[in-house]
Design a protein around this motif. Structure first.
Motif, PDB file in Angstrom:
ATOM      1  N   LEU A   1      48.893  22.883  45.776  1.00  0.00           N
ATOM      2  CA  LEU A   1      49.945  23.533  44.996  1.00  0.00           C
ATOM      3  C   LEU A   1      49.682  23.493  43.504  1.00  0.00           C
ATOM      4  N   GLY A   2      48.845  22.562  43.062  1.00  0.00           N
ATOM      5  CA  GLY A   2      48.537  22.445  41.646  1.00  0.00           C
ATOM      6  C   GLY A   2      47.323  21.572  41.441  1.00  0.00           C
TER       7      GLY A   2
ATOM      8  N   ASP B   1      44.047  33.391  42.583  1.00  0.00           N
ATOM      9  CA  ASP B   1      45.254  33.761  41.830  1.00  0.00           C
ATOM     10  C   ASP B   1      46.493  33.026  42.331  1.00  0.00           C
ATOM     11  N   HIS B   2      46.441  32.406  43.505  1.00  0.00           N
ATOM     12  CA  HIS B   2      47.565  31.595  43.972  1.00  0.00           C
ATOM     13  C   HIS B   2      47.603  30.235  43.271  1.00  0.00           C
ATOM     14  N   LEU B   3      46.425  29.709  42.947  1.00  0.00           N
ATOM     15  CA  LEU B   3      46.348  28.359  42.400  1.00  0.00           C
ATOM     16  C   LEU B   3      46.141  28.357  40.889  1.00  0.00           C
TER      17      LEU B   3
ATOM     18  N   GLU C   1      43.187  36.198  36.472  1.00  0.00           N
ATOM     19  CA  GLU C   1      43.450  37.404  35.693  1.00  0.00           C
ATOM     20  C   GLU C   1      42.427  37.569  34.581  1.00  0.00           C
ATOM     21  N   ALA C   2      42.095  36.471  33.899  1.00  0.00           N
ATOM     22  CA  ALA C   2      41.125  36.552  32.803  1.00  0.00           C
ATOM     23  C   ALA C   2      39.757  36.989  33.312  1.00  0.00           C
ATOM     24  N   ALA C   3      39.379  36.551  34.519  1.00  0.00           N
ATOM     25  CA  ALA C   3      38.093  36.910  35.100  1.00  0.00           C
ATOM     26  C   ALA C   3      38.150  38.209  35.894  1.00  0.00           C
ATOM     27  N   ASP C   4      39.333  38.837  35.953  1.00  0.00           N
ATOM     28  CA  ASP C   4      39.530  40.098  36.676  1.00  0.00           C
ATOM     29  C   ASP C   4      39.102  39.968  38.142  1.00  0.00           C
TER      30      ASP C   4
ATOM     31  N   GLY D   1      41.588  45.962  44.961  1.00  0.00           N
ATOM     32  CA  GLY D   1      42.841  45.931  44.229  1.00  0.00           C
ATOM     33  C   GLY D   1      43.360  44.519  44.129  1.00  0.00           C
ATOM     34  N   PRO D   2      44.427  44.306  43.374  1.00  0.00           N
ATOM     35  CA  PRO D   2      44.978  42.947  43.249  1.00  0.00           C
ATOM     36  C   PRO D   2      45.561  42.428  44.549  1.00  0.00           C
TER      37      PRO D   2
END
Length: 373
Positions: A168-169, A196-198, A204-207, A288-289
Motif C-alpha cells: 500500500l505504500g 501507478d497504483h503504488l 506519470e513522470a515516466a509516462d 493507454g492509461p
C-alpha cells in the motif's frame, strides 16, 4: 505482520523473481510480496520467447544476462528451456533483404543465419517463403510453468513469499502492506504496469501506460511441429535490431498497404508451440492509461486468418483466448530511485521475458554498489 529482510521485492513477476534470485545468490535475506495468489500478469500471458537476437542497446545487454540466467535456472528449478533458436520467415524479397542487412550487423554471439526458400520450408511448416533466417541464440520457455517453478525453487532456497499481500505504500526501509508493515535495507518495486497504483507520480513522470494485447492458444493441425518460435515480417518492423535498419521502411510500407486491418490493430504475427502441440498465437497492441476490458472479436478473427494464411491451413481452432497487459513507455526500461533504499525496476515494452532477469541482475548489482540507475 511485522518482519525485516535485507531485501523486500514488491511484485512476483519475472523481474521480481529475478531480483529475488540475484539477491539470494549474494547471501541476502529476501521477502517477495504479491497481491495475487500466484503470478498472473504479463509473466504468464506471453509467448515464452526469449528473443535476444532482435534487441539492441540496453535491451541486448540485459537480454544477454537474462539468457545466462534462464539456462541456469531451468536446470536448477527443473523447467524446460528450449535452446533451438528462433526462425524468421521471409515471405517477400524485401523481408529477405532486411534479414540479410541484419545478418551483416549482428553483434558477436547473436548470429543471424540466412536460409533460402527450400532450406527454410524443409524445417518450418509454412505455406510459402522466399527464404528466412535462424537466430540460434534465442530461447523458449513455457511461461506458465516457468514462473511457478522459479518461485518454488526460490522458496526452497530460503526466499519468503507473501502471496495475497498488497503493498500500500513504500518509503525508505519500510513497506506498508494490507497485512502489516515490513522493513528492509533495500526495497525493489517490480510491479510492471501497476506502478501507478503504488507510485503514481513516478509513473506519470515516466509516462508509463498500459499496452493491452489479444492472444490465443490454438490447435492448427500443422503437418509438422515448429522447430522453435516463429517470427514474420510484422515482427521485423517491430524489433529494433531489424526495425531500425533502412531496409525496414519498404517492409513496413508494403505490409501496411497489403493488410491495413493488421496495421490498425498493430499486429505482431508470431507463434510459439507448447509441449502439448498447441500454438500460442498473437498479438495485437493498443495503449493507454487504462485497459478497456472489452475485447474485439475482430482482432481474434484477424489473428486466426493470418495464421491460416501463414501455414496454409484452415483457421485454427481456439482453445483459449486472453488479454495480455504490460507496461509501455517512451523508453524500453524504467530504472529509478524514488527514495533512499528504494529501487523501481520495470520493463516498459513487451520484452520482459527476454530482458527481465538481466534488468533484475543489473538493478541489484547497482543498488548494492551504490551506483545510480
Amino acid at each position: 505482520m511485522e518482519d525485516h529482510s535485507d531485501v523486500v521485492v514488491v511484485g512476483a513477476g519475472i523481474v521480481g523473481l529475478g531480483v529475488a534470485d540475484a539477491a539470494r545468490r549474494r547471501g541476502l535475506s529476501v521477502t517477495v510480496l504479491d497481491r495475487s495468489p500466484a503470478a498472473a500478469g504479463a509473466t504468464v500471458r506471453n509467448f515464452g520467447h526469449v528473443c535476444l537476437t532482435p534487441q539492441t542497446g540496453r535491451a541486448w545487454e540485459y537480454g544477454r544476462l537474462a539468457r545466462e540466467r534462464w539456462v541456469q535456472l531451468g536446470r536448477d528449478a527443473g523447467f524446460g528451456v528450449r535452446q533451438d533458436g528462433t526462425w524468421v520467415v521471409a515471405r517477400h524479397p524485401d523481408e529477405l533483404a532486411l534479414l540479410a542487412a541484419a545478418a551483416d550487423r549482428a553483434p558477436d554471439g547473436t548470429p543471424v543465419h540466412l536460409l533460402d526458400a527450400d532450406e527454410f520450408t524443409a524445417r518450418v511448416p509454412v505455406a510459402r517463403a522466399v527464404g528466412g533466417a535462424h537466430l540460434p541464440a534465442d530461447l523458449q520457455v513455457d511461461p506458465r510453468r516457468a514462473a511457478a517453478a522459479l518461485a518454488a525453487h526460490l522458496e526452497r532456497r530460503g526466499v519468503r513469499f507473501r502471496w495475497r499481500t498488497p503493498a500500500l505504500g513504500v518509503e525508505e526501509g519500510r513497506i506498508v502492506t494490507g497485512r502489516g508493515t515490513l522493513t528492509a535495507g533495500l526495497v525493489v518495486v517490480a510491479v510492471n504496469h501497476d506502478l501507478d497504483h503504488l507510485l503514481p507520480g513516478l509513473a506519470e513522470a515516466a509516462d508509463v501506460q498500459r499496452c493491452a494485447l489479444d492472444m490465443l492458444r490454438v490447435d492448427a493441425a500443422l503437418p509438422a511441429p515448429l522447430p522453435g518460435p516463429l517470427l514474420t515480417g510484422w515482427s521485423l518492423v517491430r524489433y529494433r535490431a531489424f526495425a531500425d535498419l533502412p531496409e525496414a521502411v519498404a517492409v513496413r510500407d508494403r505490409l501496411h498497404a497489403e493488410n491495413p486491418r493488421a496495421a490498425a490493430f498493430d499486429v505482431n504475427l508470431m507463434v510459439t508451440q507448447q509441449p502439448d502441440g498447441s500454438l500460442l498465437l498473437g498479438d495485437t497492441h493498443r495503449r493507454g492509461p487504462g485497459v478497456d476490458p472489452f475485447q474485439s472479436e475482430e482482432a481474434n478473427e484477424l489473428l486466426l486468418a493470418c495464421a491460416a494464411d501463414l501455414f496454409g491451413v484452415r483457421p485454427p481452432r481456439v482453445l483459449e483466448r486472453w488479454q495480455g497487459v504490460y507496461a509501455s513507455g517512451p523508453e524500453e526500461f524504467l530504472l529509478a530511485r524514488p527514495a533512499p533504499g528504494v529501487v523501481v525496476a520495470t520493463v516498459t515494452t513487451g520484452i520482459g521475458m527476454t530482458t527481465g532477469l538481466g534488468l533484475a541482475e543489473h538493478a541489484v548489482r547497482s543498488a548494492l554498489q551504490g551506483e545510480g540507475p
